[in-house]
Scaffold this motif. Structure first.
Motif, PDB file in Angstrom:
ATOM      1  N   ILE A 176       0.817  -1.217   0.000  1.00  0.00           N
ATOM      2  CA  ILE A 176       0.000   0.000   0.000  1.00  0.00           C
ATOM      3  C   ILE A 176       0.848   1.264   0.000  1.00  0.00           C
ATOM      4  CG2 ILE A 176      -1.604   1.390   1.390  1.00  0.00           C
ATOM      5  CD1 ILE A 176      -3.012  -1.191   2.172  1.00  0.00           C
ATOM      6  N   GLN A 177       1.793   1.354   0.919  1.00  0.00           N
ATOM      7  CA  GLN A 177       2.584   2.581   1.025  1.00  0.00           C
ATOM      8  C   GLN A 177       3.416   2.818  -0.228  1.00  0.00           C
ATOM      9  OE1 GLN A 177       2.062   4.696   3.642  1.00  0.00           O
ATOM     10  NE2 GLN A 177       3.136   6.091   2.254  1.00  0.00           N
ATOM     11  N   LYS A 178       3.899   1.740  -0.846  1.00  0.00           N
ATOM     12  CA  LYS A 178       4.661   1.887  -2.095  1.00  0.00           C
ATOM     13  C   LYS A 178       3.803   2.541  -3.172  1.00  0.00           C
ATOM     14  CE  LYS A 178       7.413  -2.330  -1.414  1.00  0.00           C
ATOM     15  NZ  LYS A 178       7.701  -3.683  -1.974  1.00  0.00           N
ATOM     16  N   PHE A 179       2.564   2.073  -3.281  1.00  0.00           N
ATOM     17  CA  PHE A 179       1.673   2.617  -4.299  1.00  0.00           C
ATOM     18  C   PHE A 179       1.308   4.069  -3.995  1.00  0.00           C
ATOM     19  CE2 PHE A 179      -0.068  -1.968  -4.938  1.00  0.00           C
ATOM     20  CZ  PHE A 179       1.092  -2.302  -5.630  1.00  0.00           C
ATOM     21  N   VAL A 180       1.099   4.354  -2.728  1.00  0.00           N
ATOM     22  CA  VAL A 180       0.786   5.735  -2.333  1.00  0.00           C
ATOM     23  C   VAL A 180       1.962   6.643  -2.657  1.00  0.00           C
ATOM     24  CG1 VAL A 180       0.336   7.259  -0.369  1.00  0.00           C
ATOM     25  CG2 VAL A 180      -0.866   5.071  -0.542  1.00  0.00           C
ATOM     26  N   ASP A 181       3.157   6.231  -2.276  1.00  0.00           N
ATOM     27  CA  ASP A 181       4.358   7.034  -2.519  1.00  0.00           C
ATOM     28  C   ASP A 181       4.605   7.249  -4.012  1.00  0.00           C
ATOM     29  OD1 ASP A 181       4.735   7.138   0.207  1.00  0.00           O
ATOM     30  OD2 ASP A 181       6.290   5.581   0.247  1.00  0.00           O
ATOM     31  N   ALA A 182       4.179   6.278  -4.820  1.00  0.00           N
ATOM     32  CA  ALA A 182       4.369   6.391  -6.269  1.00  0.00           C
ATOM     33  C   ALA A 182       3.335   7.316  -6.916  1.00  0.00           C
ATOM     34  CB  ALA A 182       4.292   5.010  -6.913  1.00  0.00           C
ATOM     35  N   GLY A 183       2.365   7.781  -6.119  1.00  0.00           N
ATOM     36  CA  GLY A 183       1.334   8.666  -6.653  1.00  0.00           C
ATOM     37  C   GLY A 183       0.283   7.950  -7.472  1.00  0.00           C
ATOM     38  N   LEU A 184       0.173   6.647  -7.299  1.00  0.00           N
ATOM     39  CA  LEU A 184      -0.799   5.858  -8.053  1.00  0.00           C
ATOM     40  C   LEU A 184      -2.207   6.086  -7.509  1.00  0.00           C
ATOM     41  CD1 LEU A 184      -1.207   3.544 -10.170  1.00  0.00           C
ATOM     42  CD2 LEU A 184      -1.000   1.948  -8.251  1.00  0.00           C
ATOM     43  N   ASN A 185      -3.140   6.294  -8.399  1.00  0.00           N
ATOM     44  CA  ASN A 185      -4.542   6.390  -8.007  1.00  0.00           C
ATOM     45  C   ASN A 185      -5.128   4.974  -8.017  1.00  0.00           C
ATOM     46  OD1 ASN A 185      -4.557   9.248  -7.849  1.00  0.00           O
ATOM     47  ND2 ASN A 185      -4.749   9.370 -10.071  1.00  0.00           N
ATOM     48  N   PHE A 186      -5.390   4.452  -6.845  1.00  0.00           N
ATOM     49  CA  PHE A 186      -5.866   3.077  -6.765  1.00  0.00           C
ATOM     50  C   PHE A 186      -6.862   2.931  -5.621  1.00  0.00           C
ATOM     51  CE2 PHE A 186      -2.587   3.203  -3.588  1.00  0.00           C
ATOM     52  CZ  PHE A 186      -2.941   2.255  -2.634  1.00  0.00           C
ATOM     53  N   ALA A 187      -7.579   1.832  -5.661  1.00  0.00           N
ATOM     54  CA  ALA A 187      -8.528   1.491  -4.595  1.00  0.00           C
ATOM     55  C   ALA A 187      -8.473  -0.016  -4.398  1.00  0.00           C
ATOM     56  CB  ALA A 187      -9.947   1.940  -4.960  1.00  0.00           C
ATOM     57  N   ILE A 188      -9.039  -0.455  -3.299  1.00  0.00           N
ATOM     58  CA  ILE A 188      -9.112  -1.877  -2.996  1.00  0.00           C
ATOM     59  C   ILE A 188     -10.578  -2.281  -2.984  1.00  0.00           C
ATOM     60  CG2 ILE A 188      -8.569  -3.683  -1.320  1.00  0.00           C
ATOM     61  CD1 ILE A 188      -6.308  -1.890  -0.304  1.00  0.00           C
ATOM     62  N   ALA A 189     -10.920  -3.261  -3.792  1.00  0.00           N
ATOM     63  CA  ALA A 189     -12.313  -3.696  -3.873  1.00  0.00           C
ATOM     64  C   ALA A 189     -12.735  -4.340  -2.550  1.00  0.00           C
ATOM     65  CB  ALA A 189     -12.488  -4.692  -5.011  1.00  0.00           C
ATOM     66  N   PRO A 190     -13.969  -4.097  -2.121  1.00  0.00           N
ATOM     67  CA  PRO A 190     -14.452  -4.696  -0.872  1.00  0.00           C
ATOM     68  C   PRO A 190     -14.671  -6.197  -0.968  1.00  0.00           C
ATOM     69  CG  PRO A 190     -16.226  -3.523  -1.972  1.00  0.00           C
ATOM     70  CD  PRO A 190     -14.972  -3.204  -2.726  1.00  0.00           C
ATOM     71  N   ALA A 191     -14.592  -6.736  -2.181  1.00  0.00           N
ATOM     72  CA  ALA A 191     -14.739  -8.185  -2.369  1.00  0.00           C
ATOM     73  C   ALA A 191     -13.888  -8.614  -3.551  1.00  0.00           C
ATOM     74  CB  ALA A 191     -16.196  -8.560  -2.606  1.00  0.00           C
ATOM     75  N   ILE A 192     -13.315  -9.785  -3.464  1.00  0.00           N
ATOM     76  CA  ILE A 192     -12.596 -10.380  -4.589  1.00  0.00           C
ATOM     77  C   ILE A 192     -13.639 -10.949  -5.556  1.00  0.00           C
ATOM     78  CG2 ILE A 192     -11.061 -12.289  -5.230  1.00  0.00           C
ATOM     79  CD1 ILE A 192      -9.630 -11.788  -2.522  1.00  0.00           C
ATOM     80  N   PRO A 193     -13.448 -10.779  -6.858  1.00  0.00           N
ATOM     81  CA  PRO A 193     -14.460 -11.238  -7.818  1.00  0.00           C
ATOM     82  C   PRO A 193     -14.892 -12.688  -7.608  1.00  0.00           C
ATOM     83  CG  PRO A 193     -12.787  -9.944  -8.938  1.00  0.00           C
ATOM     84  CD  PRO A 193     -12.306 -10.133  -7.535  1.00  0.00           C
ATOM     85  N   ALA A 194     -16.154 -12.959  -7.930  1.00  0.00           N
ATOM     86  CA  ALA A 194     -16.717 -14.302  -7.826  1.00  0.00           C
ATOM     87  C   ALA A 194     -16.464 -15.073  -9.115  1.00  0.00           C
ATOM     88  CB  ALA A 194     -18.215 -14.216  -7.558  1.00  0.00           C
ATOM     89  N   GLY A 195     -16.679 -16.361  -9.067  1.00  0.00           N
ATOM     90  CA  GLY A 195     -16.480 -17.184 -10.256  1.00  0.00           C
ATOM     91  C   GLY A 195     -17.583 -17.026 -11.278  1.00  0.00           C
ATOM     92  N   GLU A 196     -18.758 -16.659 -10.813  1.00  0.00           N
ATOM     93  CA  GLU A 196     -19.883 -16.477 -11.719  1.00  0.00           C
ATOM     94  C   GLU A 196     -20.826 -15.424 -11.149  1.00  0.00           C
ATOM     95  OE1 GLU A 196     -21.719 -20.280 -11.956  1.00  0.00           O
ATOM     96  OE2 GLU A 196     -22.495 -20.222  -9.911  1.00  0.00           O
ATOM     97  N   GLU A 197     -21.699 -14.923 -11.977  1.00  0.00           N
ATOM     98  CA  GLU A 197     -22.663 -13.906 -11.566  1.00  0.00           C
ATOM     99  C   GLU A 197     -23.509 -14.421 -10.408  1.00  0.00           C
ATOM    100  OE1 GLU A 197     -24.001 -10.126 -11.691  1.00  0.00           O
ATOM    101  OE2 GLU A 197     -22.650 -10.939 -13.224  1.00  0.00           O
ATOM    102  N   GLY A 198     -23.551 -13.656  -9.329  1.00  0.00           N
ATOM    103  CA  GLY A 198     -24.333 -14.049  -8.169  1.00  0.00           C
ATOM    104  C   GLY A 198     -23.637 -15.043  -7.265  1.00  0.00           C
ATOM    105  N   GLY A 199     -22.421 -15.446  -7.636  1.00  0.00           N
ATOM    106  CA  GLY A 199     -21.677 -16.406  -6.823  1.00  0.00           C
ATOM    107  C   GLY A 199     -21.002 -15.730  -5.634  1.00  0.00           C
ATOM    108  N   GLU A 200     -20.397 -16.554  -4.796  1.00  0.00           N
ATOM    109  CA  GLU A 200     -19.698 -16.024  -3.627  1.00  0.00           C
ATOM    110  C   GLU A 200     -18.362 -15.429  -4.051  1.00  0.00           C
ATOM    111  OE1 GLU A 200     -19.289 -18.976  -0.643  1.00  0.00           O
ATOM    112  OE2 GLU A 200     -21.447 -19.191  -0.312  1.00  0.00           O
ATOM    113  N   PRO A 201     -17.944 -14.352  -3.381  1.00  0.00           N
ATOM    114  CA  PRO A 201     -16.652 -13.752  -3.728  1.00  0.00           C
ATOM    115  C   PRO A 201     -15.500 -14.687  -3.392  1.00  0.00           C
ATOM    116  CG  PRO A 201     -17.505 -12.803  -1.693  1.00  0.00           C
ATOM    117  CD  PRO A 201     -18.608 -13.650  -2.266  1.00  0.00           C
ATOM    118  N   GLY A 202     -14.350 -14.431  -4.003  1.00  0.00           N
ATOM    119  CA  GLY A 202     -13.167 -15.217  -3.701  1.00  0.00           C
ATOM    120  C   GLY A 202     -12.763 -15.042  -2.252  1.00  0.00           C
TER     121      GLY A 202
END
Length: 404
Positions: free
Chosen positions: A258-284
């Motif tokens: 995180i701090q490396k990315f911040v120091d590099a000035g990167l505009n980024f965010a962290i998703a509240p969930a890891i993508p699921a395998g299929e629509e409506g499925g459970e997140p990773g």
């Protein structure tokens, strides 16, 4: 809680012969082994604990990686600590060798994140008070991705769009092999490493590396490589650099970057969930690592050691102080709610569905065969994911059975 602590101290003190006068040097004492970061917090906040309860805290600083090894030698010899600070995946070795005492948090266990309590439980028994959790999550460049993808199919579509438009060299990237970072993809498709029994414990007889969901996840990854959407040959540093300089839009990593990315000035965010395998499925589900305080089975002051964990370590003040020093999500729920860092808050949210890194000894049989299969799937796209993971699973089962 303070009343329970007082009763415990009284129970310890009444064991001293009534006729003898307790001198300062004979006051109850606890020896605590901690690394540099944790030792500082204990020394700073422990003064109030010592003064209030008349207990001397002897904090000894060791390298984090040395604590477990030294306990194996010093504990049985009667020269070890009363309390150690360490990682939950030490439990398998320490518990099986009789080096730890159970911890009773009672109803206070509900004050901690469930995954942290599960991490410090072995065969249904709690062996530590957690203070922090750590996990990886789905990072994305907000200049390239407006809304984080909900499924891995969307990750592929976004990758194609980003690369076709020339907005970046790649959409989603990952380092070659590395099963730890592959695990959230595997679980998103329904795969797993070890099954989990009704008691919440991992079952080493149920190996899931060759389960349909595991194979489906590896097939998704191989297809991404085969179609040129993920480059081959990337190690962790190379993948991190591609994301950091904006050459890739999506990446799974952890709080250490995180701090490396911040120091590099990167505009980024962290998703509240890891993508699921299929629509409506459970997140990773990522692996969760937890750190906490454990009581040596050879402690000469077991009641005091237990009280130190339940009254001091479990306090919001201490949990927040440890968070500020270590920059990891607090295990205590009330402390977690006070974390204002949006990145750590998002990591905590993504990790809420995570699974503790297996602390059972059989996990050592998994990493090499599992990781080699993921590597081969990326290096040689003519190899079948089903065959690769079947061979890996058979190897793991044979190793666990002692056949190799």
């Amino acid at each position: 809680m303070k009343k329970r602590m007082t009763l415990l101290l009284v129970a310890v003190l009444v064991m001293v012969p009534f006729a003898s006068t307790i001198q300062a040097q004979e006051a109850p004492a606890l020896t605590i082994w901690a690394d540099e970061t944790r030792a500082g917090v204990i020394e700073e906040l422990g003064a109030g604990f010592e003064e209030e309860y008349g207990v001397t805290l002897n904090v000894q600083q060791l390298a984090f990686g040395d604590i477990r090894d030294q306990l194996r030698v010093a504990g049985p010899a009667g020269e070890g600590p009363d309390v150690i600070v360490g990682a939950h995946d030490w439990l398998g070795e320490l518990v099986l060798n009789g080096l730890l005492s159970p911890v009773d948090l009672g109803d206070a266990a509900a004050d901690f994140s469930e995954v942290a309590i599960n991490a410090f439980s072995y065969d249904g028994t709690l062996y530590g008070v957690p203070y922090a959790t750590e996990n990886i999550a789905f990072f994305y460049n907000t200049d390239l991705v407006e809304t984080p993808p909900a499924t891995w199919a969307e990750v592929r579509t976004l990758s194609e769009e980003i690369m076709d438009s020339g907005a970046a060299d790649y959409g989603y990237i990952r380092q070659e092999g590395d099963p730890y970072h592959f695990f959230p993809i595997q679980t998103a498709f329904g795969g797993y490493v070890f099954g989990i029994g009704d008691d919440g414990a991992y079952d080493p007889t149920d190996v899931g590396i060759d389960a349909p969901g595991s194979i489906a996840a590896l097939q998704w990854l191989q297809d991404m490589v085969k179609d040129g959407l993920i480059p081959t040959g990337l190690d962790g540093v190379a993948a991190e650099t591609l994301f950091q300089d904006g050459s890739a839009a999506m990446y799974i990593t952890g709080p250490w970057n995180i701090q490396k990315f911040v120091d590099a000035g990167l505009n980024f965010a962290i998703a509240p969930a890891i993508p699921a395998g299929e629509e409506g499925g459970e997140p990773g589900k990522p692996f969760i690592g937890a750190q906490g305080f454990m009581v040596s089975a050879f402690s000469e002051n077991p009641l005091l050691a237990q009280a130190f964990l339940t009254e001091f370590v479990a306090s919001e003040e201490v949990q927040l102080a440890l968070y500020e020093k270590g920059n990891r999500t607090p295990a205590l729920l009330s402390a977690m709610e006070k974390v204002e860092d949006p990145y750590l808050a998002a990591l905590g949210e993504a990790g809420a569905v995570g699974l503790p890194m297996p602390a059972i000894p059989e996990m050592s049989a998994v990493w090499t065969a599992w990781g080699d299969s993921v590597t081969l799937a990326m290096q040689d796209t003519t190899k079948s994911p089903a065959e690769l993971f079947t061979v890996a699973a058979d190897t793991i089962r044979s190793t666990i059975a002692g056949e190799e």
